[in-house]
Enzyme design. Structure first.
Site, mmCIF file in Angstrom:
data_model
loop_
_atom_site.group_PDB
_atom_site.id
_atom_site.type_symbol
_atom_site.label_atom_id
_atom_site.label_comp_id
_atom_site.label_asym_id
_atom_site.label_seq_id
_atom_site.Cartn_x
_atom_site.Cartn_y
_atom_site.Cartn_z
ATOM 1 N N HIS A 113 -3.002 -17.879 -40.500
ATOM 2 C CA HIS A 113 -1.714 -17.199 -39.998
ATOM 3 C C HIS A 113 -1.709 -16.160 -39.156
ATOM 4 C CE1 HIS A 113 -0.418 -18.977 -43.895
ATOM 5 N NE2 HIS A 113 -1.277 -18.571 -44.632
ATOM 6 N N SER A 126 -2.190 -12.256 -9.776
ATOM 7 C CA SER A 126 -0.798 -12.176 -9.620
ATOM 8 C C SER A 126 -0.457 -11.874 -8.120
ATOM 9 C CB SER A 126 -0.296 -11.391 -10.554
ATOM 10 O OG SER A 126 1.084 -10.884 -10.123
ATOM 11 N N LYS A 175 -3.972 -8.375 -12.292
ATOM 12 C CA LYS A 175 -3.953 -9.306 -13.303
ATOM 13 C C LYS A 175 -5.169 -10.249 -13.247
ATOM 14 C CE LYS A 175 -1.311 -10.334 -15.982
ATOM 15 N NZ LYS A 175 0.116 -10.971 -15.632
ATOM 16 N N GLU A 234 -3.996 -22.278 -19.834
ATOM 17 C CA GLU A 234 -2.647 -22.532 -19.978
ATOM 18 C C GLU A 234 -2.072 -23.813 -19.511
ATOM 19 O OE1 GLU A 234 -1.188 -17.709 -19.431
ATOM 20 O OE2 GLU A 234 -1.008 -19.116 -17.857
#
Length: 458
Positions: free
Chosen positions: A156, A277, A283, A290
């Site tokens: 979980h 970025s 970043k 992804e």
């Protein structure tokens, strides 16, 4: 341009229909398989006395010229000829004359495209198996290198029990092992030959389907000609196997994304497999992971696309089935690239071993070990579970970790507790306590590695 099937028609095809119905824009990638099938078919026609030796020579010479032109980028694919089959046949007739016009004897585009697609998928599925095996080996090697690294295991997305990083990585290796098995089974089912089934009912000419099947490396001809031309189960098999494989890659990609966050800090991403970025200079984004996660939905969509296309089709061939190729091509391309990227990226990731071990120090991660300790002392598990729950509640209220409790505090919950409990309240002690029985132990990890390496050699 006159169509190969134009004898029955008075009018030419509308330009809009030609644009709408053409498939050459995407099925041109089947050119090699189409030439392979035509060679085998021509040899069979000659063997059966349907064409002469001289005609066979002219056909094979013409096909060789077409093959060379395509490889050199000199071949002109024409939309008005609809598909790869008609483009190659028209070119063959121009090169081999009347001999080329005989290549389509006892053959339909229905059995031709089914053959081409099986030949294509046979190559691509073998490539998928090889790439999956390579990635599986990468995971096994990484596990071997991290056999002493301790990390929290989760359920979980909450800290559950300490585990070895190697054990965690091997979970994905076992997923990939199942993926390889599924792909091998799909390969067996698709390696059957439709050629000779014709449009749907075979041919009255004395063809030899077993010869053609053997020539093309298929196990045997498909027994039922109607099934041969209308079956796309083999496509769905590959799409399903691909969807499962991408699901496994996506799960690992999600963990890479989480572990790279400042909240986890379990890993450091390699610069060459990260992006920045355009606005925020600090970043470092896990774009490959992804993208794998995102492309998984695309592969799922291709499977559903094909299932929906096939669900209402009566026997035998219907033009709807032209829609099988784009989902297949897109899926194969997507899975191959995803496997290549993640196989290169994963060994470059740096695991923050100290941070992983530190993360085991919170969340009462050895609570299950206390319950099992009490069981070993003769306490029924349900009672042991309740006692341990009360200990956790006490720690929560006092702001303490389990290993910070004194023996006096612990005995308030059960007189069975002795000082030997402390040995299992650390992550290392928790894992060591399972050395004889638990699957998370180093002994188990080494055995898993041995088992997987043995399977990877088979």
């Amino acid at each position: 341009m006159k169509k190969p099937w134009g004898g029955r028609f008075k009018e030419g095809t509308a330009k809009t229909l030609e644009e709408f119905s053409q498939s050459i824009s995407f099925d041109r990638r089947l050119w090699q398989e189409d030439i392979e099938g035509s060679r085998a078919h021509a040899k069979m026609l000659c063997k059966q006395g349907i064409i002469t030796e001289e005609e066979l020579k002219q056909i094979l010479k013409g096909l060789a010229e077409i093959e060379r032109e395509i490889k050199e980028g000199k071949f002109q694919f024409k939309e008005e000829l609809e598909d790869i089959h008609m483009n190659i046949e028209k070119a063959l007739i121009e090169k081999a004359g009347s001999a080329g016009a005989k290549i389509h004897t006892a053959r339909s585009r229905n059995d031709q495209v089914a053959t081409d697609l099986r030949l294509y998928l046979r190559k691509r599925v073998n490539e998928l198996i090889e790439l999956t095996e390579k990635f599986e080996k990468t995971l096994v090697t990484l596990a071997e290198k991290n056999i002493d690294t301790i990390m929290p295991g989760y359920t979980h997305l909450q800290k559950a029990q300490p585990v070895l990083l190697a054990h965690h990585l091997l979970a994905y290796a076992w997923m990939l092992e199942r993926d390889r098995e599924r792909l091998k089974e799909a390969l067996k089912r698709l390696n059957l030959c439709p050629l000779g089934a014709g449009a749907l009912a075979g041919s009255s000419l004395p063809i030899d389907r077993h010869f053609t099947a053997k020539e093309l490396g298929f196990e045997e001809p498909i027994p039922n000609s109607m099934d041969a031309v209308s079956d796309r189960d083999f496509v769905l098999d590959v799409l399903y196997c691909s969807a499962m494989l991408m699901m496994h890659l996506s799960r690992l990609a999600e963990e890479i994304i989480l572990w790279a966050t400042d909240e986890f800090r379990f890993i450091e991403l390699p610069d060459k497999f990260s992006t920045g970025s355009s606005m925020m200079p600090q970043k470092k984004n896990p774009d490959p992971a992804e993208l794998i996660r995102g492309k998984t939905g695309r592969v799922y969509g291709n499977l559903l696309n094909m299932l929906t296309t096939m669900k209402g089709l009566p026997l035998t061939y219907n033009r709807d089935m032209q829609e099988d190729k784009e989902p297949v091509f897109d899926t194969i391309d997507t899975v191959i690239m995803s496997l290549r990227v993640i196989t290169e990226m994963l060994p470059e990731i740096k695991f923050n071993k100290e941070r992983m071990k530190e993360a085991c120090g919170s969340g009462y991660i050895t609570a299950t070990d206390i319950a099992e300790y009490l069981v070993k002392k003769g306490v029924p598990f349900r009672n042991a579970h309740e006692i341990t729950g009360k200990i956790v509640l006490y720690c929560n209220e006092k702001g303490k970790n389990l290993n910070e409790l004194s023996i006096k505090e612990l005995k308030k919950f059960s007189p069975k507790i002795e000082k030997d409990l402390y040995a299992i309240l650390t992550p290392e002690g928790s894992i060591d306590s399972k050395s004889s029985y638990g699957s998370t132990s180093k002994k188990s990890v080494k055995e898993q590695i041995r088992m997987l390496r043995k399977r990877l050699k088979e």
